[in-house]
Each structure stands twice: as structure tokens, then as C-alpha cells.
Scaffold this active site. Structure first.
Site, PDB file in Angstrom:
ATOM      1  NE  ARG A   1      -2.736  -1.662   3.191  1.00  0.00           N
ATOM      2  CZ  ARG A   1      -3.013  -1.510   4.638  1.00  0.00           C
ATOM      3  NH1 ARG A   1      -4.090  -0.736   4.696  1.00  0.00           N
ATOM      4  NH2 ARG A   1      -2.459  -2.201   5.580  1.00  0.00           N
TER       5      ARG A   1
ATOM      6  CB  THR B   1       3.654 -12.212  12.271  1.00  0.00           C
ATOM      7  OG1 THR B   1       2.320 -12.715  12.570  1.00  0.00           O
ATOM      8  CG2 THR B   1       3.385 -10.829  11.434  1.00  0.00           C
TER       9      THR B   1
ATOM     10  CD  GLU C   1      -4.094 -10.921  13.609  1.00  0.00           C
ATOM     11  OE1 GLU C   1      -4.154 -10.058  12.641  1.00  0.00           O
ATOM     12  OE2 GLU C   1      -3.864 -11.161  14.792  1.00  0.00           O
TER      13      GLU C   1
ATOM     14  CG  ASN D   1      -1.261  -7.883  18.910  1.00  0.00           C
ATOM     15  OD1 ASN D   1      -0.276  -7.805  19.872  1.00  0.00           O
ATOM     16  ND2 ASN D   1      -0.973  -8.820  17.718  1.00  0.00           N
TER      17      ASN D   1
ATOM     18  CG  ASN E   1      -0.430  -0.637   7.314  1.00  0.00           C
ATOM     19  OD1 ASN E   1       0.636  -1.467   7.296  1.00  0.00           O
ATOM     20  ND2 ASN E   1      -1.207  -0.464   8.212  1.00  0.00           N
TER      21      ASN E   1
ATOM     22  CE1 TYR F   1      31.940  29.021  -5.581  1.00  0.00           C
ATOM     23  CE2 TYR F   1      33.671  29.651  -7.152  1.00  0.00           C
ATOM     24  CZ  TYR F   1      32.941  28.884  -6.372  1.00  0.00           C
ATOM     25  OH  TYR F   1      33.545  27.398  -6.483  1.00  0.00           O
TER      26      TYR F   1
ATOM     27  CB  SER G   1      33.728  46.598  -6.028  1.00  0.00           C
ATOM     28  OG  SER G   1      33.394  47.151  -4.721  1.00  0.00           O
TER      29      SER G   1
HETATM   30  C1  UD1 Z   1      -0.327  -7.640  13.095  1.00  0.00           C
HETATM   31  C2  UD1 Z   1      -0.879  -8.617  13.924  1.00  0.00           C
HETATM   32  C3  UD1 Z   1      -2.127  -7.785  14.495  1.00  0.00           C
HETATM   33  C4  UD1 Z   1      -1.722  -6.639  15.057  1.00  0.00           C
HETATM   34  C5  UD1 Z   1      -1.138  -5.605  13.866  1.00  0.00           C
HETATM   35  C6  UD1 Z   1      -0.855  -4.321  14.457  1.00  0.00           C
HETATM   36  C7  UD1 Z   1      -0.326 -11.100  13.232  1.00  0.00           C
HETATM   37  C8  UD1 Z   1      -0.923 -11.881  12.670  1.00  0.00           C
HETATM   38  N1  UD1 Z   1      -1.154  -9.991  13.483  1.00  0.00           N
HETATM   39  O1  UD1 Z   1      -1.218  -7.780  11.602  1.00  0.00           O
HETATM   40  O2  UD1 Z   1      -2.635  -8.813  15.616  1.00  0.00           O
HETATM   41  O3  UD1 Z   1      -2.940  -5.926  15.651  1.00  0.00           O
HETATM   42  O4  UD1 Z   1      -0.109  -6.391  13.457  1.00  0.00           O
HETATM   43  O5  UD1 Z   1       0.167  -4.549  15.489  1.00  0.00           O
HETATM   44  O6  UD1 Z   1       0.929 -10.741  13.722  1.00  0.00           O
HETATM   45  N2  UD1 Z   1       6.073  -9.667   8.049  1.00  0.00           N
HETATM   46  C9  UD1 Z   1       6.925 -10.322   7.793  1.00  0.00           C
HETATM   47  N3  UD1 Z   1       6.918 -11.536   7.129  1.00  0.00           N
HETATM   48  C10 UD1 Z   1       5.575 -11.927   7.063  1.00  0.00           C
HETATM   49  C11 UD1 Z   1       4.284 -11.188   7.379  1.00  0.00           C
HETATM   50  C12 UD1 Z   1       4.688 -10.057   7.990  1.00  0.00           C
HETATM   51  O7  UD1 Z   1       8.231  -9.898   8.037  1.00  0.00           O
HETATM   52  O8  UD1 Z   1       5.339 -13.100   6.482  1.00  0.00           O
HETATM   53  C13 UD1 Z   1       6.269  -8.283   8.741  1.00  0.00           C
HETATM   54  C14 UD1 Z   1       5.875  -7.137   7.911  1.00  0.00           C
HETATM   55  O9  UD1 Z   1       6.778  -6.558   7.215  1.00  0.00           O
HETATM   56  C15 UD1 Z   1       5.224  -6.136   9.178  1.00  0.00           C
HETATM   57  C16 UD1 Z   1       4.900  -6.862  10.199  1.00  0.00           C
HETATM   58  O10 UD1 Z   1       5.513  -8.222  10.059  1.00  0.00           O
HETATM   59  O11 UD1 Z   1       6.442  -5.219   9.308  1.00  0.00           O
HETATM   60  C17 UD1 Z   1       3.392  -7.113  10.315  1.00  0.00           C
HETATM   61  O12 UD1 Z   1       2.831  -7.575   9.356  1.00  0.00           O
HETATM   62  P1  UD1 Z   1       1.348  -7.472   8.800  1.00  0.00           P
HETATM   63  O13 UD1 Z   1       0.997  -8.346   7.850  1.00  0.00           O
HETATM   64  O14 UD1 Z   1       1.081  -5.884   8.318  1.00  0.00           O
HETATM   65  O15 UD1 Z   1       0.541  -7.709  10.111  1.00  0.00           O
HETATM   66  P2  UD1 Z   1      -0.879  -7.150  10.464  1.00  0.00           P
HETATM   67  O16 UD1 Z   1      -1.924  -7.561   9.474  1.00  0.00           O
HETATM   68  O17 UD1 Z   1      -0.639  -5.576  10.507  1.00  0.00           O
HETATM   69 CA    CA Z   2       0.554  -3.970   9.308  1.00  0.00          CA
END
Ligand code: UD1
Ligand code: CA
Length: 445
Positions: free
Chosen positions: A15, A78, A154, A169, A226, A364, A403
Site C-alpha cells: 500500500r 508473522t 485477527e 494487539n 501502511n 563566490y 569590488s
Molecule cells: C499484525 C498482527 C495484529 C496486530 C497488527 C498491528 C499478526 C498475525 N497480526 O497484523 O494482531 O494488531 O500487526 O500491530 O501478527 N511480516 C514479515 N513476514 C511475513 C508477514 C509479515 O516480515 O510473512 C512483517 C511485515 O513486514 C510487517 C509486520 O510483519 O512489518 C506485520 O505484518 P502485517 O502483515 O502488516 O500484520 P498485520 O496485518 O498488521
Molecule cells: Ca500492518
């Protein structure tokens, strides 16, 4: 107990609509991921592993060997991302702090509180929650009648009732290392086809173990980036924090709303920052200065009691009591000694101006070394470039440059010498002599 940390930064950040990876977008001059790394260091993490995927190379080039890296080549959630760091940390016992690379606004105290809470928790994890004005997009916190957290649901999986829950969270956790690796093995695949880190909470609860919770009092801290709208909002918050810190340390800001100061800038007591001023990079400003309005200063060192009005300075050095502007420009390597005065429409690059030297208007000066108490007349130019090479100009103490003098480098003007208005100086001028004309010749009386 030893502390390590994992920072998740493998996501693409779709995004953002950018070729640049999300965590590399800067706020207040530093890429987002830096803030999580600094927090990890500040709370004493011995080893920090950044989980990279999209644009892994960019992140690694930027952060260098301050941290270790784990590659998550496919973004399967995550929980899966944390697991990618296991090879780096499998021999570490103790605690593991987990943070996201796209949440730059956490204060050190908040992260410290999570670590401290886990240090005295007999259960395997401590997590951070926040009561959100707008819970949209966050995982909801499920508590039982006793008020104990039992799960994180979630949004995609939440029932309509669960969606009404305001406690969410905030995605900072501190885990017992051994427990974490085992729990991750047991995380089920979600309906979205991802392994959610959040599912380890239910695993702990099912084992009858305590999940400790820290609740953030400032919702702003838990903001995740985001979109570029979030990026701008975070910039505003971080910018204000920097300004507040400086104001509390004794710096006056006439108009914080139009003052932009990056995190790495330091400013001494009783300095006044006028509106529409931008201070970037590793700029250091001393005490009792007045800077601005309408000034941009980058990577520059400024002493005490200086006045910089409506000017642009980059990689320069001002000693004490320097007075410059309006509309002056210093480029890389400009060094103005004590009590130098530089007026309007001057440019100085790779040059030293000695103590008390005055350069009032339209000049200059490049590749020059200028002594003390020199007068540089209006319109003076060092012709330092012959189309191929730069050449030096040396001007002794107490010289008077008339000058519109052109100083065709390489050239040396001896101490106490003078040039007449409009002189084109192509040869060295001995001490105390006067030269005039084109090309300049010694004036014989
Ligand atoms: C996550 C949490 C949610 C929380 C929210 C905001 C989970 C499943 N959900 O959701 O409960 O409320 O953050 O704090 O954890 N990333 C990776 N690899 C992956 C997926 C994600 O490195 O495979 C990293 C992303 O780059 C990012 C972070 O993890 O920095 C969060 O990932 P994202 O998919 O945005 O989680 P949310 O949907 O925001
Ligand atoms: Ca996020």
C-alpha cells in the site's frame, strides 16, 4: 537473563505504492526500521536479527553489520517470519523481544516495560496491547471473566461481537526463547494461508501458563505504517517529539509547526530557532545562536552566538560569532572562523575565511584560503576552475579586495595587499602592493 531481539521487516508494503521497501521509507531522516533497531539496542538486546525478504539488500546495505539478518523468502505470516530467525538465535537462551519494522513510534520506556514485565513473569510471554479509538485492521484481544487474556483474534477471523472489542494487539512481545521455538512449531495455518504469531497466545493459555500484558497509555506509539498517509502522520509525531526534547533542554522554537529538525541534530542552550527552518543530518549548533527564518542547514557545525538568516548551509563549519545572510550559501568544506561576516548573495565552497574577514555582497569563493580581517569587496570571484581542474587562491591577512575583482587561480595575494575595483588578477601580488586593471598590474605612485 540475556535478551535478543527479532525485527520483522520482510513484508513488501504494497500500500505504499513504491519501489522502495516500506521499512526503508524515512521519517525525520531515518528509515522506519532504524527506530525498532535503536529501541532493541536501547533496552539492551545483545543480538538483533532483522528478518528481511522484499528488498533485503537495501535493508542490509543500510543497517550494515550492527544487526544480523534472516531471509524469509516467502512471506507466510508473522509466525513464519519469527521462525526464520531461529537459525541465528537457536543457541541463545533467555528472552527474545519481537518487534515490527514498520512501527517507529514506540518509546524506549514502553519497550523496556515489556522486557521488565517478562523478566518477572513466570509465564512464557509478555505482550503489548492498546485501547484503540479505531480498532480497524488490528488483532482483537480476547479476555476471560477473570480479565485474563486468552487469545488474539485477527480481524479477518473475528466475529461481529469480537470486532467491537477496542483493546487490540500492538505487536510487541517478549518471549522465553525455548518456549517460543516450540510454540511456533504448533501454530496452525490460518484460513488466510499464513502462520500467525498471534496464535502462540492461545498455545500458552492451553498449557495453563500466564500471558502477561502491558497496556500502552499512548495510542500514538502503537501506530503502524501502511500508507504514505500514515508515514506523514508518524513524521508529525516524531518531529514534535524532537522539538519537545530540544525545547525542554533550553532551545526556543518560535513556531514549532514550521520547524523541521531531524533526530541527529543537537542544539545548545538559549539558541533561538526562527520559523521555517530545516535542520538536517548531523548538524550541531552551539549556544545563543539565532537561526532562521527561512534557513536550511545540513551536516554543519556551528559555534556559539552565530546569526544565520535566510541561508542554505551544507557540510560547513562556522566558528563563534559568525554572522551570515540573508541569502548566503555555504557548500561542502566552507569554514568560517570567529567573527566572520558574510552578507547577501555570497557562496563559499571548500574555503577557509579567517577571523574577522568580511564578505558583504555578491561573491563566490571556492578553493581559497583567506587570512584574518580581509575585506572581500562586492562581486569578488575566485575563478577557481579552468574547465578541467580546480585551482587554489590564497589571500593573506588584512588584504583589501576591491569590488568586482576576478582572482584567476592559482593565485596568491600577499598580506596587506590591495586590488582595485574591476581588477582581473592573473599573477601573484606581493605583500603590501596595490594592483589595478585588466590584467592587473602594480600601481606605481
Ligand atoms: C499484525 C498482527 C495484529 C496486530 C497488527 C498491528 C499478526 C498475525 N497480526 O497484523 O494482531 O494488531 O500487526 O500491530 O501478527 N511480516 C514479515 N513476514 C511475513 C508477514 C509479515 O516480515 O510473512 C512483517 C511485515 O513486514 C510487517 C509486520 O510483519 O512489518 C506485520 O505484518 P502485517 O502483515 O502488516 O500484520 P498485520 O496485518 O498488521
Ligand atoms: Ca500492518
Amino acid at each position: 537473563m540475556q535478551l535478543s531481539s527479532i525485527i520483522l521487516a520482510a513484508g513488501k508494503g504494497t500500500r505504499m505504492n513504491s519501489v522502495l521497501s516500506k521499512v526503508m521509507h524515512p521519517i525525520c531522516g531515518k528509515p522506519l526500521v532504524t527506530y525498532a533497531v535503536e529501541n532493541a539496542f536501547d533496552v539492551g538486546a545483545k543480538k538483533t536479527v532483522v528478518v528481511v525478504g522484499h528488498s533485503a539488500e537495501e535493508v542490509q546495505n543500510y543497517l550494515g553489520d550492527r544487526v544480523e539478518y534472516a531471509l524469509q523468502s516467502e512471506q507466510l505470516g508473522t509466525g513464519h517470519a519469527v521462525q526464520a530467525a531461529k537459525p541465528n538465535l537457536k543457541n541463545e537462551t533467555g528472552l527474545i523481544l519481537v518487534m515490527f519494522g514498520d512501527m517507529p513510534l514506540f518509546r524506549q520506556e514502553t519497550i523496556q516495560k515489556i522486557v521488565d514485565t517478562q523478566r518477572s513473569n513466570d509465564g512464557p510471554l509478555t505482550m503489548l496491547t492498546v485501547v484503540a479509538q479505531d480498532a480497524r485492521g488490528f488483532g482483537r484481544i480476547i479476555r476471560n471473566e477473570a480479565g485474563k487474556v486468552t487469545a488474539i483474534v485477527e480481524e479477518a477471523q473475528a466475529t461481529p461481537e469480537q470486532r467491537l472489542i477496542k483493546e487490540v494487539n500492538a505487536s510487541v512481545y517478549c518471549f522465553e526463547a525455548d518456549w517460543l521455538w516450540n510454540a511456533l512449531e504448533n501454530v496452525p495455518l490460518s484460513p488466510k494461508g499464513e502462520y500467525y504469531l498471534t496464535d502462540v497466545v492461545e498455545i500458552a493459555v492451553s498449557e495453563g501458563r500466564n500471558v502477561a500484558v502491558v497496556t500502552a497509555d499512548d495510542e500514538m506509539e502503537t501506530m503502524g505504517i501502511n500508507t504514505r498517509i500514515h508515514l506523514a502522520e508518524a513524521e508529525t509525531v516524531m518531529r514534535r517529539r524532537i522539538l519537545d526534547r530540544l525545547m525542554l533542554s533550553g532551545v526556543t522554537m518560535i513556531d514549532p509547526a514550521s520547524t523541521y529538525i531531524e533526530a541527529g541534530v543537537s542544539i545548545g542552550m538559549d539558541t533561538v530557532i526562527q520559523p521555517n527552518t530545516f535542520l538536517y543530518g548531523s548538524t550541531i549548533i552551539g549556544e545563543n545562536c539565532t537561526i532562521g527564518p527561512n534557513t536550511i542547514i545540513t551536516d554543519t557545525k556551528i559555534g556559539d552566538r552565530c546569526r544565520v538568516l535566510a541561508s542554505v548551509l551544507e557540510k560547513a563549519h562556522l566558528e563563534d560569532d559568525v554572522d551570515m545572510g540573508p541569502f548566503a550559501r555555504l557548500r561542502k568544506g566552507a569554514h568560517l572562523a570567529n567573527h566572520v561576516h558574510m552578507g547577501n548573495f555570497g557562496e563559499v565552497k571548500d574555503s577557509y575565511l579567517g577571523e574577522g574577514t568580511k564578505m558583504g555582497h555578491f561573491s563566490y569563493i571556492g578553493n581559497a584560503t583567506i587570512g584574518k580581517d580581509v575585506n572581500i569587496g562586492a562581486g569578488t570571484i575566485t575563478c577557481n576552475y579552468d574547465g578541467e581542474k580546480k585551482h587554489p587562491t590564497v589571500i593573506g591577512d588584512d588584504v583589501f579586495i576591491g569590488s568586482d575583482t576576478m582572482l584567476v587561480a592559482p593565485v596568491t595575494i600577499g598580506a596587506g595587499a590591495k586590488t582595485g575595483a574591476g581588477a582581473v588578477v592573473t599573477k601573484d601580488v606581493p605583500e603590501g602592493k596595490i594592483v589595478i586593471g585588466v590584467p592587473a598590474k602594480e600601481l606605481r605612485k
